[in-house]
Design an enzyme around this catalytic site. Structure first.
Site, mmCIF file in Angstrom:
data_model
loop_
_atom_site.group_PDB
_atom_site.id
_atom_site.type_symbol
_atom_site.label_atom_id
_atom_site.label_comp_id
_atom_site.label_asym_id
_atom_site.label_seq_id
_atom_site.Cartn_x
_atom_site.Cartn_y
_atom_site.Cartn_z
ATOM 1 N N ARG A 49 0.853 -1.196 0.000
ATOM 2 C CA ARG A 49 0.000 0.000 0.000
ATOM 3 C C ARG A 49 0.882 1.237 0.000
ATOM 4 O O ARG A 49 1.479 1.586 1.019
ATOM 5 C CB ARG A 49 -0.941 0.015 1.219
ATOM 6 C CG ARG A 49 -1.929 1.183 1.169
ATOM 7 C CD ARG A 49 -2.960 1.119 2.277
ATOM 8 N NE ARG A 49 -2.434 1.543 3.557
ATOM 9 C CZ ARG A 49 -3.161 1.636 4.671
ATOM 10 N NH1 ARG A 49 -4.435 1.273 4.647
ATOM 11 N NH2 ARG A 49 -2.626 2.026 5.799
ATOM 12 N N SER A 118 -12.661 -2.730 1.736
ATOM 13 C CA SER A 118 -12.764 -2.035 3.017
ATOM 14 C C SER A 118 -14.228 -1.767 3.331
ATOM 15 O O SER A 118 -14.986 -1.337 2.461
ATOM 16 C CB SER A 118 -12.012 -0.700 2.961
ATOM 17 O OG SER A 118 -10.636 -0.900 2.783
ATOM 18 N N LYS A 147 -3.599 6.550 7.298
ATOM 19 C CA LYS A 147 -4.283 6.684 6.018
ATOM 20 C C LYS A 147 -4.920 8.061 5.900
ATOM 21 O O LYS A 147 -5.566 8.539 6.835
ATOM 22 C CB LYS A 147 -5.360 5.592 5.897
ATOM 23 C CG LYS A 147 -5.954 5.460 4.507
ATOM 24 C CD LYS A 147 -6.895 4.266 4.459
ATOM 25 C CE LYS A 147 -7.475 4.091 3.068
ATOM 26 N NZ LYS A 147 -8.423 2.959 2.998
#
Length: 219
Positions: A49, A118, A147
């Site tokens: 990520r 998610s 995030k």
């Protein structure tokens, strides 16, 4: 070729640590260095990520991590970038609520790639099941700075709902640290994501060993 879908879902149902890269928090270490330490410590679920890199650099890193994870018998999941996941022959791809819908992702990946989604509440979890997602992220359980543009914490009530009502493998994520990990496990999580707690540790292997002890503790 390994069935990535079966590998990812099998490992998630088995339980353990699901580790993500986060180079800005990795104390100057490369993603390859961090993932090597994770794999050496026994982690078998790795998600790539990265949000701020050029496509070519991300593809190079994904291919490097693919070789490492394959040699270790571990799964590689790529966040958001379906093209990178396919080019790197990753086992799975993970998307968010604002990304391409699961049905569209499946048309691109075919049946052998795991699709994670998610989710932040019961309606999204039920929709993930209906759409054919293979696994879901449950969170953020607590406040997190990892995030950008993250939603407010969903709390442990949503985790309770997923454990009780949703028959998909899932990873609990968002603000999970060593100090609140026992609480998350007590609410039924089996697979957990701790991001900065791991990538930001001076000794990643030692931190994973500490977390593994918590995971194995009787409940």
């Amino acid at each position: 070729m390994t069935d990535g879908r079966a590998l990812v879902t099998g490992l998630m149902r088995e339980g353990g640590l699901y580790c993500l890269t986060a180079e800005p928090f990795s104390l100057g270490r490369s993603n390859a260095e961090v993932v090597r330490a994770m794999l050496d410590a026994g982690v078998r679920l790795i998600q790539y990520r990265e949000k701020r890199k050029k496509a070519g650099e991300m593809l190079r890193e994904c291919r490097e991590l693919r070789a490492m994870t394959r040699a270790a018998g571990a799964a590689l999941i790529v966040n958001d970038h379906i093209d990178l996941a396919l080019l790197a022959e990753a086992d799975g791809v993970h998307v968010g609520q604002d990304d391409l819908p699961v049905e569209a992702v499946r048309r691109l990946t075919g049946p052998g790639v795991a699709i994670g989604l998610s989710t932040h509440g019961p309606e999204q979890a039920r929709a993930a099941v209906a759409a054919g997602a293979d696994c879901i992220g449950v969170g953020p359980l607590f406040a997190t700075q990892t995030k950008e543009d993250v939603c407010a914490p969903v709390g442990l009530d949503y985790l309770d709902f997923v454990v009780r009502e949703i028959d998909l493998p899932f990873a609990a994520i968002g603000g999970v640290k060593a100090h609140n990990l026992p609480q998350v496990l007590a609410h039924g999580a089996r697979t957990v994501c701790l991001v900065t707690e791991i990538v930001g540790a001076p000794d990643i292997g030692a931190r994973i060993a500490e977390l593994a002890t918590i995971l194995r503790a009787p409940r």
